[in-house]
Design a protein around this motif. Sequence first.
Motif, PDB file in Angstrom:
ATOM      1  N   VAL A 298       0.837  -1.196   0.000  1.00 18.85           N
ATOM      2  CA  VAL A 298       0.000   0.000   0.000  1.00 18.85           C
ATOM      3  C   VAL A 298       0.872   1.246   0.000  1.00 18.85           C
ATOM      4  O   VAL A 298       0.555   2.250  -0.666  1.00 18.85           O
ATOM      5  N   GLU A 299       1.991   1.236   0.696  1.00 14.05           N
ATOM      6  CA  GLU A 299       2.847   2.410   0.808  1.00 14.05           C
ATOM      7  C   GLU A 299       3.444   2.827  -0.524  1.00 14.05           C
ATOM      8  O   GLU A 299       3.931   3.959  -0.670  1.00 14.05           O
ATOM      9  N   TRP A 307       9.431   4.019  -5.127  1.00 11.98           N
ATOM     10  CA  TRP A 307       9.411   3.027  -4.043  1.00 11.98           C
ATOM     11  C   TRP A 307      10.244   1.814  -4.419  1.00 11.98           C
ATOM     12  O   TRP A 307      11.006   1.294  -3.592  1.00 11.98           O
ATOM     13  N   MET A 308      10.127   1.331  -5.654  1.00 12.45           N
ATOM     14  CA  MET A 308      10.892   0.162  -6.088  1.00 12.45           C
ATOM     15  C   MET A 308      12.390   0.456  -6.087  1.00 12.45           C
ATOM     16  O   MET A 308      13.202  -0.396  -5.688  1.00 12.45           O
ATOM     17  N   GLN A 325       2.292  -3.193   4.405  1.00 12.20           N
ATOM     18  CA  GLN A 325       0.874  -3.555   4.336  1.00 12.20           C
ATOM     19  C   GLN A 325       0.583  -3.965   2.906  1.00 12.20           C
ATOM     20  O   GLN A 325       0.659  -3.157   1.979  1.00 12.20           O
ATOM     21  N   LEU A 326       0.261  -5.233   2.705  1.00 12.87           N
ATOM     22  CA  LEU A 326      -0.012  -5.733   1.367  1.00 12.87           C
ATOM     23  C   LEU A 326      -1.344  -5.194   0.867  1.00 12.87           C
ATOM     24  O   LEU A 326      -2.183  -4.702   1.634  1.00 12.87           O
ATOM     25  N   SER A 327      -1.535  -5.292  -0.449  1.00 12.91           N
ATOM     26  CA  SER A 327      -2.787  -4.837  -1.035  1.00 12.91           C
ATOM     27  C   SER A 327      -3.971  -5.624  -0.497  1.00 12.91           C
ATOM     28  O   SER A 327      -5.102  -5.161  -0.532  1.00 12.91           O
TER      29      SER A 327
END
Length: 674
Positions: A298-299, A307-308, A325-327
């Motif tokens: 989510v982040e 982010w990657m 926090q996963l999708s």
Amino acid sequence: MRISPHARAPGLIQNRANTTAGTPRMTTPLPPAPDARRTLMLLRISAASLLLALLLLFTPSPRELAALPLGAALLALLPLLRSLARTEQAKASAASAADERERQLLDAIEALPAGFELWDAEDRLLLCNQRIREDYPQVTEYLVPGLRFKDVLRQSLAAGLVTEARGREADWLAERLAERGQRLRPRLQQFGDRWLHLYEQRTASGQLVCIRLDVTELVETQHALARAQAAAQAERQLLERAVDAMPAGIEIYDEQDRLLLANRRVVSWMPHLDYAQMLGKTFAFMLEQTRAAGALPVEAHGMEEAWMAERLARRGRSEQAHLQQLSSGLWLRVSETRTPEGFLVAVRQDISDLVLKERELQASQAQLQAIIMTAGVAIVTIDAAGHMLSCNPAVERLFGHRAGEMLGQNVSLLMDEPDRGAHDHYLRRREGSDGERELPLLGRTREFNALHKSGRSLTVQVSVSEIRGPQGKQYVGVITDLTERKQFEIELQHANEQLLRLSTTDALTELANRRLLMQKLEEEWRRGLRLGTPLSLLLVDVDHFKLYNDHYGHQAGDSCLVRVAEALRASVGRPTDVVARYGGEEFVLLLAQTDATGAMAVAERCRASIRQAAIEHAVSPQGPLLTLSLGVISAVPLRGGTASQWLAQADLALYQAKAQGRDRAVAAGLFNPI
């Protein structure tokens, strides 16, 4: 192959009739007798050659030679005789060369590092080298010319020497004879406790050449390698099963960041990835596949590229765990650790329940938080799993961590060993008992070994209280810094230890002093009385030390005593042995549970150490180097006697050593307290 009757090579085929006193003598079959007609011709030619030599010796003229009886005939035969002589000489030279080549060939066969055999067309033995006799000593007496191969095999089978044939000797013999000389590849055979490679090849004349090469080390190495490979495979399977059974998600990557292993829990959390296809793929590739599936955490939403890039940059570089926090809404605590080999182990823990509880607690703790934040002592709130939920500024000041670094982390972050390990062990036991175990600190005050962020050790006092609420059990810990007080206690204890050491140690030599010696002597005496074990004591005196002091001075004398103390200390081999300075130039070695033999051995080591130290003593009547005299006493302590009486007898033995000329060790007689 021609075998010369003149060839002699040690170790080649022997006949039992030519064996005397156990020493083999090589024999070969004799060649057939030469043809009689050829022998007669050789005799005639020899006689004519002799006559011709006599005639040539006297050198008559041709006319005179013709006048002699048979002269004309000899003169006519002279060219023929010379031709025959040259022919026979050439044949003799050729035979001699052939014999030399055959001798060299037999020497080469004998020098082979492998066994060599030669069998005729009917499989009868012609010759073999010494290596065969060394490899098969049990059948040496049967290795004679003319013996058939199958008869030698029967002797080996009867002696039980062919391991693979045991229990099926007849069938094995038939199979072995059937394949004799037919195999294109070498035959592997176990003979006793050795492994051999057998190379068999038939010559154009039907003879069979056999080479036997010992490959025992190679076979044993192959067997050991097979066992190691099987063990490694079993260990890998066990590792995979253990990792698969872990309650956390586990991924292992190699040094190129390629996926090697992932357990079932990770696979269930990441349904968008086909982990069977991901094996061998890099983490960057898997991350790209996750983005393509729209399953980034989510982040990362709205800033996927940045982010990657950040995720790959800090990949395996931080020891701190991070939350994701996963999708799917699942909260994971992710930690990545590099092994010394460069492999990366990623551990993902599901902490969704903890995050939810933390958020619920934050709302209900607002009022309490204000009180805690103004308190002068460190106050920390933890959940049932040991995770820190809140901390006041005093905690930050005490431990050096910012609040953000501590919240969500286990309270063991603030602990030092061994308390950290004990805490983790308690948590594991608590989880294994469905969380029913109570916190052992409740209602008690206890000191802990804590750890500052900088690595500095702290000593703290912790009091823990339990809070019950709708979210379950929580614990409030009040922490007081005792570091300075503890340091003062340690310094005081160190001072007391130093004082005790000074009272029991000789200041010059740092050996035990007389006071400590007598204390240890009484202890060992009582132990010997109780257990009935022997006790030995060596009373040591430096020979002519007064002369040493007078000649070299007292400062050099002190240095000499220090070197003597070092030599005596090096001569004992157990930590329970006591080496003490008895007074002046006298020393005592107290050896518990040591009999007279052991005591005298230590005494001789003492004298050897002094000799090796080579301390100069130019004015000693004993010689140019310093020497020792020793009185030795060994006995089992007896009731009615005392340690002082026993020590006195050692002193008497020392006196005897001096009276006998010094530089020696003298043992006292049997100890009799009466």
